[in-house]
Scaffold this active site. Sequence first.
Site, PDB file in Angstrom:
ATOM      1  N   ASP A  79       0.907  -1.219   0.039  1.00  0.00           N
ATOM      2  CA  ASP A  79      -0.017   0.072   0.467  1.00  0.00           C
ATOM      3  C   ASP A  79       1.068   1.003  -0.290  1.00  0.00           C
ATOM      4  O   ASP A  79       2.390   0.867   0.863  1.00  0.00           O
ATOM      5  CB  ASP A  79      -0.980   0.459   0.788  1.00  0.00           C
ATOM      6  CG  ASP A  79      -2.045   1.119   0.991  1.00  0.00           C
ATOM      7  OD1 ASP A  79      -1.950   1.411   0.449  1.00  0.00           O
ATOM      8  OD2 ASP A  79      -2.825   0.457   2.112  1.00  0.00           O
ATOM      9  N   ASP A 100      -3.874   2.915  -5.349  1.00  0.00           N
ATOM     10  CA  ASP A 100      -2.262   2.544  -4.896  1.00  0.00           C
ATOM     11  C   ASP A 100      -2.236   0.893  -3.898  1.00  0.00           C
ATOM     12  O   ASP A 100      -1.762   1.450  -3.290  1.00  0.00           O
ATOM     13  CB  ASP A 100      -2.391   3.902  -4.089  1.00  0.00           C
ATOM     14  CG  ASP A 100      -3.627   4.035  -2.825  1.00  0.00           C
ATOM     15  OD1 ASP A 100      -4.609   2.713  -3.058  1.00  0.00           O
ATOM     16  OD2 ASP A 100      -3.709   4.416  -2.451  1.00  0.00           O
ATOM     17  N   GLU A 101      -2.843   0.310  -4.027  1.00  0.00           N
ATOM     18  CA  GLU A 101      -2.779  -1.263  -3.530  1.00  0.00           C
ATOM     19  C   GLU A 101      -2.740  -2.032  -4.073  1.00  0.00           C
ATOM     20  O   GLU A 101      -3.614  -2.242  -5.302  1.00  0.00           O
ATOM     21  CB  GLU A 101      -4.138  -1.230  -3.073  1.00  0.00           C
ATOM     22  CG  GLU A 101      -4.524  -1.779  -1.683  1.00  0.00           C
ATOM     23  CD  GLU A 101      -5.581  -2.261  -1.195  1.00  0.00           C
ATOM     24  OE1 GLU A 101      -5.786  -2.229  -0.004  1.00  0.00           O
ATOM     25  OE2 GLU A 101      -6.157  -1.503  -1.409  1.00  0.00           O
TER      26      GLU A 101
END
Length: 394
Positions: free
Chosen positions: A11, A105-106
């Site tokens: 993350d 973003d993960e």
Amino acid sequence: MDSPRHIVHIDLDSFFVSVERKFNPELIGKAVIIGGSADRGVVSSCSYEARAYGVRSAMPTRQALKLCPHAIVIHGTHGRYGEASREVTEIIHKSVPLYQKTSVDEFYIDLSGMERFHNPYQLATDLRQRVIRETGLPISFGMASSRTVAKMATNQAKPNGQLWVKAGEEKDFLAPLNIRKIPGMGEHTCQKLYQYGIEKIGDLQKVNIKFLQAVFGKAGAYIYNKAHGIDEREIVEHTGRKSISTETTFHNDVKDIRTLENMLVSMTEELAGKLRRENKVSSCLAIKLRYANFETHTLQQKIPLTAAEHILIPGVKNLLKKAWNQHRPIRLIGVRLSDLCAGSYQINLFEDNEERIRLYQAMDTINFKFGEKTVCRAAGMEIGARTFNPFMKG
């Protein structure tokens, strides 16, 4: 006995804030809010310095500024976040055999079986350092035998850290954490468990599964498994569709700009609604025009990550003006949204008011329940009425 899995959850910390800090280092160490205006805006992202004052994503900006008056509010820089996400994705793509991107973003990575040749934790460590080195962005990861525990390990490792929960240690790791830390555990469920004196995951681990099933129905088994770190879900390389499009062929060639714009509005509403239902956003918008002689033109432009019509509709109208020779009638018109990725929370990334966000949520709920175009803009409604007219097909 099967070897334990090695699942890594990655993350990017305070992603939007971190990207802005790359371009403006003066923001480092300061309370930063990314979102809409102070009047009616909503917080899209915030720095850890702002979180320390109680600021959270999806909070009205005015409320956030009451909690943290000295925070710096940034409206957001359109193309930077998508580009940064692509950079990180490319590094991961080149470094590991199997990964799943679940938002901008993960990521989840499966390093199971790699222990025969390499140390999985060292591989994850090296990957994290490479992302930091090549992008300048802070990033955290958690590694465990399941997706759920890996994600929770990441959350404990933040900011800018890493944590390995070894096989067999899952319950001990989870026990002291609040039940709110379990991914997918809603507020209503937590409040109900609190009423029974269950606050920590360790308390939940002591509860019989039959009790949870009696209180929560089918969700009882889900809650029980999460509390024990049981999660058999695989990491699936999700290529998914990269674009979504629609087009219409007119029975009679059209050169009336109002008709063409209304059709574009209707098409854009349809595509944006589909994106929101699929939990996706787009960063590229295109229109397609075909003239009477079958000559076809397409024109596209990069856009902020979005699935919101009020951003997309002005874009398609602008593309129409650029692409169309208004002296020539049009036979076919189409819209395409591409460069799709997961991330419904980006819908309100550059919003200026809470009312608009609630409006989208209400429209989607009604249209999902009663069918597409139950609620739409007047221009789209006008086209909807015309579909019963033999003027057009498609």
